[in-house]
Design an enzyme around this catalytic site. Structure first.
Site, PDB file in Angstrom:
ATOM      1  N   CYS A 131       0.811  -1.218   0.000  1.00  0.00           N
ATOM      2  CA  CYS A 131       0.000   0.000   0.000  1.00  0.00           C
ATOM      3  C   CYS A 131       0.847   1.272   0.000  1.00  0.00           C
ATOM      4  CB  CYS A 131      -0.929   0.012   1.209  1.00  0.00           C
ATOM      5  SG  CYS A 131      -2.127  -1.321   1.243  1.00  0.00           S
ATOM      6  N   HIS A 189      -4.234   7.408   1.860  1.00  0.00           N
ATOM      7  CA  HIS A 189      -4.466   6.136   1.173  1.00  0.00           C
ATOM      8  C   HIS A 189      -5.956   5.817   1.229  1.00  0.00           C
ATOM      9  CE1 HIS A 189      -3.914   2.126  -0.239  1.00  0.00           C
ATOM     10  NE2 HIS A 189      -4.085   1.533   0.915  1.00  0.00           N
ATOM     11  N   ASN A 231     -16.158   6.848  -9.829  1.00  0.00           N
ATOM     12  CA  ASN A 231     -14.843   7.447  -9.952  1.00  0.00           C
ATOM     13  C   ASN A 231     -13.991   6.655 -10.924  1.00  0.00           C
ATOM     14  OD1 ASN A 231     -14.703   9.665  -7.816  1.00  0.00           O
ATOM     15  ND2 ASN A 231     -15.590   7.950  -6.694  1.00  0.00           N
TER      16      ASN A 231
END
Length: 287
Positions: free
Chosen positions: A116, A257, A287
């Protein structure tokens, strides 16, 4: 007289696959519901790569947009850095596949694996390489085709992950616009088993047994990851602000994040940072 080089983000680009996997779609695959997913993650849908659409394809598409946005030709890129944990192949690197797809000849290319945090790690590396004069224009890409590693029978993880890519051109910048002010990195290997793909590496090479045990898919202890994420994100943000000689009150935007809406809201609460100044695309449709 030596001129100090200051690195910044010169342009950005992104790419998402066409296919949308909604929560309603997941209700047909695994025992879950839209209410369950949204209440725990904020996620309504995720994008899934088409058959034959690899991580390098996502990355190359985002890269072209970033170069256009930066106003530079692809031929001006002198390093390709791809942050990914879902490479096309264990070797060569996904960056090498991207190099070929962009027609960039002998330009250096390598991958960086930090899950991540991969893009932020890559940004820190790119900043250092530009500021020490090793490279002028670094193409940094964060790209994942995590749908390849999702266990569609595990409702705790299959609702979370999708596919996509974001890219940035890092290079010398004048003034403050786009300049990277500071960075703060960290890792904790002691908690590595909380979020892991156990099979496929040298510790558990691919075999009939690893496939039967579904060890090539993402495994996660969600509640523990949540607790650690909020705490670590707060500490990292505060240290990055300190290095930049800033306070949270001076920020115009916080762009965290986007894994989980509850994590983002908990972070904003701990920082006493208003949600209207927190960038969100998790929790939104389309999106």
């Amino acid at each position: 007289m030596t001129t100090t080089i200051q690195a910044g983000i010169l342009g950005i680009g992104s790419y998402l696959p066409e296919r949308r996997l909604t929560n309603a779609d997941l209700e047909k695959i695994v025992e879950t519901s839209d209410d369950w997913i949204v209440s725990r993650t904020g996620i309504h849908e995720r994008r899934i790569a088409a058959e034959g659409e690899n991580t390098s394809d996502l990355a190359a598409a985002a890269a072209r947009k970033a170069a256009e946005n930066a106003g530079i030709a692809l031929s001006e890129i002198d390093l390709i850095l791809v942050a990914t944990v879902s490479p096309d192949t264990p070797m060569p690197s996904t960056a090498c596949w991207v190099q070929a797809k962009l027609g960039l000849g002998n330009v250096p290319a390598f991958d960086l694996s930090a899950a991540c945090a991969g893009f932020v790690y890559g940004l820190t590396v790119a900043k250092a390489l530009v500021e020490n004069g090793t490279f002028r224009h670094v193409l940094l890409i964060g790209a994942e085709r995590l749908s390849s590693f999702v266990d569609w029978t595990d409702r705790a993880t299959c609702v979370l992950f999708g596919d996509g890519a974001g890219a940035a051109i890092i290079g010398p910048t004048q003034g403050d616009r786009g300049r990277i002010l500071s960075a703060q990195l960290g890792a904790n290997g002691n908690d590595a088993k909380l979020l892991i793909i156990p099979g496929g590496g040298s510790s558990r090479i691919a075999s009939v047994e690893t496939v039967q045990q579904r060890l090539h898919f993402i495994k996660m202890q969600g509640q523990e990851v949540f607790k650690i994420a909020v705490k670590v994100m707060e500490g990292t943000l505060l240290e990055a602000l300190r290095k930049a000689d800033l306070t949270a009150e001076k920020l115009d935007w916080l762009i965290p994040h986007q894994a989980n809406l509850r994590i983002i809201m908990a972070l904003a609460h701990r920082m006493e940072f208003p949600m209207e100044k927190v960038f969100l695309n998790v929790g939104r449709v389309g999106n």
